[in-house]
Design a protein around this motif. Structure first.
Motif, PDB file in Angstrom:
ATOM      1  N   LYS A   1       0.826  -1.212   0.000  1.00 49.89           N
ATOM      2  CA  LYS A   1       0.000   0.000   0.000  1.00 49.89           C
ATOM      3  C   LYS A   1       0.864   1.267   0.000  1.00 49.89           C
ATOM      4  CE  LYS A   1      -3.890   2.275   0.411  1.00 49.89           C
ATOM      5  NZ  LYS A   1      -4.719   2.406  -0.763  1.00 49.89           N
ATOM      6  N   ALA A   2       0.598   2.121  -0.968  1.00 49.23           N
ATOM      7  CA  ALA A   2       1.356   3.369  -1.112  1.00 49.23           C
ATOM      8  C   ALA A   2       0.597   4.541  -0.504  1.00 49.23           C
ATOM      9  CB  ALA A   2       1.635   3.643  -2.584  1.00 49.23           C
ATOM     10  N   ASP A   3       1.352   5.546  -0.133  1.00 50.22           N
ATOM     11  CA  ASP A   3       0.798   6.788   0.386  1.00 50.22           C
ATOM     12  C   ASP A   3       0.495   7.716  -0.805  1.00 50.22           C
ATOM     13  OD1 ASP A   3      -0.034   8.646   2.214  1.00 50.22           O
ATOM     14  OD2 ASP A   3       1.905   8.877   3.207  1.00 50.22           O
ATOM     15  N   TRP A   4      -0.231   8.783  -0.549  1.00 50.38           N
ATOM     16  CA  TRP A   4      -0.605   9.742  -1.601  1.00 50.38           C
ATOM     17  C   TRP A   4      -0.137  11.159  -1.268  1.00 50.38           C
ATOM     18  CZ3 TRP A   4      -2.729   8.485  -6.206  1.00 50.38           C
ATOM     19  CH2 TRP A   4      -3.231   7.191  -6.335  1.00 50.38           C
ATOM     20  N   PRO A   5       1.160  11.353  -0.977  1.00 44.71           N
ATOM     21  CA  PRO A   5       1.610  12.731  -0.715  1.00 44.71           C
ATOM     22  C   PRO A   5       1.658  13.531  -2.017  1.00 44.71           C
ATOM     23  CG  PRO A   5       3.497  11.281  -0.801  1.00 44.71           C
ATOM     24  CD  PRO A   5       2.262  10.398  -0.938  1.00 44.71           C
ATOM     25  N   ALA A   6       1.895  14.815  -1.888  1.00 42.88           N
ATOM     26  CA  ALA A   6       1.936  15.695  -3.070  1.00 42.88           C
ATOM     27  C   ALA A   6       3.294  15.576  -3.762  1.00 42.88           C
ATOM     28  CB  ALA A   6       1.661  17.129  -2.647  1.00 42.88           C
ATOM     29  N   VAL A   7       3.534  14.416  -4.362  1.00 48.10           N
ATOM     30  CA  VAL A   7       4.759  14.161  -5.131  1.00 48.10           C
ATOM     31  C   VAL A   7       4.348  13.498  -6.442  1.00 48.10           C
ATOM     32  CG1 VAL A   7       6.200  13.908  -3.060  1.00 48.10           C
ATOM     33  CG2 VAL A   7       5.149  11.884  -4.085  1.00 48.10           C
ATOM     34  N   PRO A   8       5.229  13.490  -7.447  1.00 48.91           N
ATOM     35  CA  PRO A   8       4.899  12.761  -8.680  1.00 48.91           C
ATOM     36  C   PRO A   8       4.632  11.281  -8.373  1.00 48.91           C
ATOM     37  CG  PRO A   8       6.825  14.159  -9.006  1.00 48.91           C
ATOM     38  CD  PRO A   8       6.513  14.184  -7.536  1.00 48.91           C
TER      39      PRO A   8
ATOM     40  N   HIS B   1       5.564   8.479  -9.561  1.00 53.32           N
ATOM     41  CA  HIS B   1       6.745   7.614  -9.508  1.00 53.32           C
ATOM     42  C   HIS B   1       7.443   7.693  -8.153  1.00 53.32           C
ATOM     43  CE1 HIS B   1      10.831   6.175 -10.504  1.00 53.32           C
ATOM     44  NE2 HIS B   1      10.216   5.448 -11.423  1.00 53.32           N
ATOM     45  N   GLU B   2       7.299   8.816  -7.456  1.00 52.16           N
ATOM     46  CA  GLU B   2       8.003   9.059  -6.188  1.00 52.16           C
ATOM     47  C   GLU B   2       7.169   8.720  -4.956  1.00 52.16           C
ATOM     48  OE1 GLU B   2      11.205   9.765  -6.589  1.00 52.16           O
ATOM     49  OE2 GLU B   2      10.697   9.656  -8.716  1.00 52.16           O
ATOM     50  N   ARG B   3       5.954   8.195  -5.140  1.00 54.74           N
ATOM     51  CA  ARG B   3       5.101   7.905  -3.981  1.00 54.74           C
ATOM     52  C   ARG B   3       5.723   6.813  -3.108  1.00 54.74           C
ATOM     53  NH1 ARG B   3      -0.031   5.956  -6.305  1.00 54.74           N
ATOM     54  NH2 ARG B   3      -0.433   5.455  -4.148  1.00 54.74           N
ATOM     55  N   PRO B   4       5.846   7.071  -1.795  1.00 48.85           N
ATOM     56  CA  PRO B   4       6.395   6.071  -0.875  1.00 48.85           C
ATOM     57  C   PRO B   4       5.304   5.138  -0.357  1.00 48.85           C
ATOM     58  CG  PRO B   4       5.963   8.079   0.330  1.00 48.85           C
ATOM     59  CD  PRO B   4       5.593   8.359  -1.121  1.00 48.85           C
ATOM     60  N   LEU B   5       5.727   4.144   0.388  1.00 50.53           N
ATOM     61  CA  LEU B   5       4.756   3.272   1.041  1.00 50.53           C
ATOM     62  C   LEU B   5       4.059   4.013   2.175  1.00 50.53           C
ATOM     63  CD1 LEU B   5       6.610  -0.157   1.355  1.00 50.53           C
ATOM     64  CD2 LEU B   5       4.899   0.547  -0.330  1.00 50.53           C
ATOM     65  N   ALA B   6       2.811   3.655   2.388  1.00 51.99           N
ATOM     66  CA  ALA B   6       2.054   4.126   3.544  1.00 51.99           C
ATOM     67  C   ALA B   6       2.450   3.260   4.745  1.00 51.99           C
ATOM     68  CB  ALA B   6       0.551   4.002   3.265  1.00 51.99           C
ATOM     69  N   ASP B   7       2.035   3.669   5.946  1.00 54.87           N
ATOM     70  CA  ASP B   7       2.309   2.851   7.135  1.00 54.87           C
ATOM     71  C   ASP B   7       1.800   1.425   6.936  1.00 54.87           C
ATOM     72  OD1 ASP B   7       3.530   4.979   8.399  1.00 54.87           O
ATOM     73  OD2 ASP B   7       1.751   5.515   9.583  1.00 54.87           O
ATOM     74  N   ARG B   8       0.590   1.298   6.382  1.00 60.84           N
ATOM     75  CA  ARG B   8       0.028  -0.034   6.131  1.00 60.84           C
ATOM     76  C   ARG B   8       0.923  -0.836   5.181  1.00 60.84           C
ATOM     77  NH1 ARG B   8      -5.536  -0.723   3.037  1.00 60.84           N
ATOM     78  NH2 ARG B   8      -4.455  -1.946   1.478  1.00 60.84           N
ATOM     79  N   GLY B   9       1.466  -0.172   4.184  1.00 62.97           N
ATOM     80  CA  GLY B   9       2.353  -0.842   3.235  1.00 62.97           C
ATOM     81  C   GLY B   9       3.631  -1.336   3.880  1.00 62.97           C
ATOM     82  N   ARG B  10       4.156  -0.548   4.829  1.00 59.53           N
ATOM     83  CA  ARG B  10       5.377  -0.972   5.525  1.00 59.53           C
ATOM     84  C   ARG B  10       5.111  -2.171   6.427  1.00 59.53           C
ATOM     85  NH1 ARG B  10       6.260   4.475   4.930  1.00 59.53           N
ATOM     86  NH2 ARG B  10       5.307   5.093   6.883  1.00 59.53           N
ATOM     87  N   LYS B  11       3.850  -2.391   6.781  1.00 59.30           N
ATOM     88  CA  LYS B  11       3.481  -3.594   7.548  1.00 59.30           C
ATOM     89  C   LYS B  11       3.171  -4.765   6.620  1.00 59.30           C
ATOM     90  CE  LYS B  11       1.742  -0.869  11.371  1.00 59.30           C
ATOM     91  NZ  LYS B  11       0.615  -0.058  11.738  1.00 59.30           N
TER      92      LYS B  11
END
Length: 173
Positions: free
Chosen positions: A17-24, A26-36
């Motif tokens: 699961k990825a997060d939706w910060p204000a970045v392009p 391609h640069e979206r990081p994992l969300a907390d749920r994704g890191r789990k």
């Protein structure tokens, strides 16, 4: 054993699961749920005991982060190629990548994105064990899900319907 008779496995892993910060995108990081989710997927891959020869991972931040967390759970980290063409890949792009796989690779892991990963699982699976294909179709290939497809023959012959979906797993089941 000849390449035509050699059993091979293609393992498809959708990024966690990825997060939706204000970045392009391609640069979206994992969300907390994704890191789990990612280490749980890694433990499932460890249980499957597949000795991966090669991992092709999308160059996107979320797929690279997923792979790092997954690989940490495996007994050995396979050779990894961060493949630009996997980001935003169509079914045709992914089939082309499979067709380019070196013949000395028997077990290949792809770490990628929907809709391409789902489309690839659906296209390759001519048959499936149990209700695996119905489950893929019903769930739409959720984040951190894993599909294992077997086939025989050279990589350059991988095409629609060539494989058997032998495993479908999701951390959300």
């Amino acid at each position: 054993m000849s390449a035509a008779a050699s059993p091979r496995r293609i393992v498809l892993l959708r990024h966690a699961k990825a997060d939706w910060p204000a970045v392009p995108d391609h640069e979206r990081p994992l969300a907390d749920r994704g890191r789990k989710e990612a280490p749980v997927a890694g433990r499932r891959l460890m249980e499957l005991d597949i000795p991966f020869d090669l991992t092709l991972c999308s160059s996107a931040v979320r797929t690279r982060e997923t792979w790092k967390l997954v690989a940490h759970e495996l007994p050995h980290r396979p050779r990894t190629v961060y493949e630009e063409r996997m980001y935003d890949a169509t079914l045709g792009d992914l089939l082309a990548l499979l067709n380019e796989t070196p013949e000395d690779v028997d077990d290949l892991l792809l770490v990628g994105h929907n809709p391409g990963i789902h489309a690839l699982a659906d296209a390759l699976a001519g048959t499936s064990e149990g209700d695996a294909l119905a489950r893929v179709d019903r769930t739409g290939f959720p984040t951190a899900a894993i599909a294992v497809i077997t086939f025989t023959g050279p990589w350059k012959t991988v095409e629609h319907g060539v494989g058997r979906l032998v495993e479908f797993w999701s951390p959300h089941d």
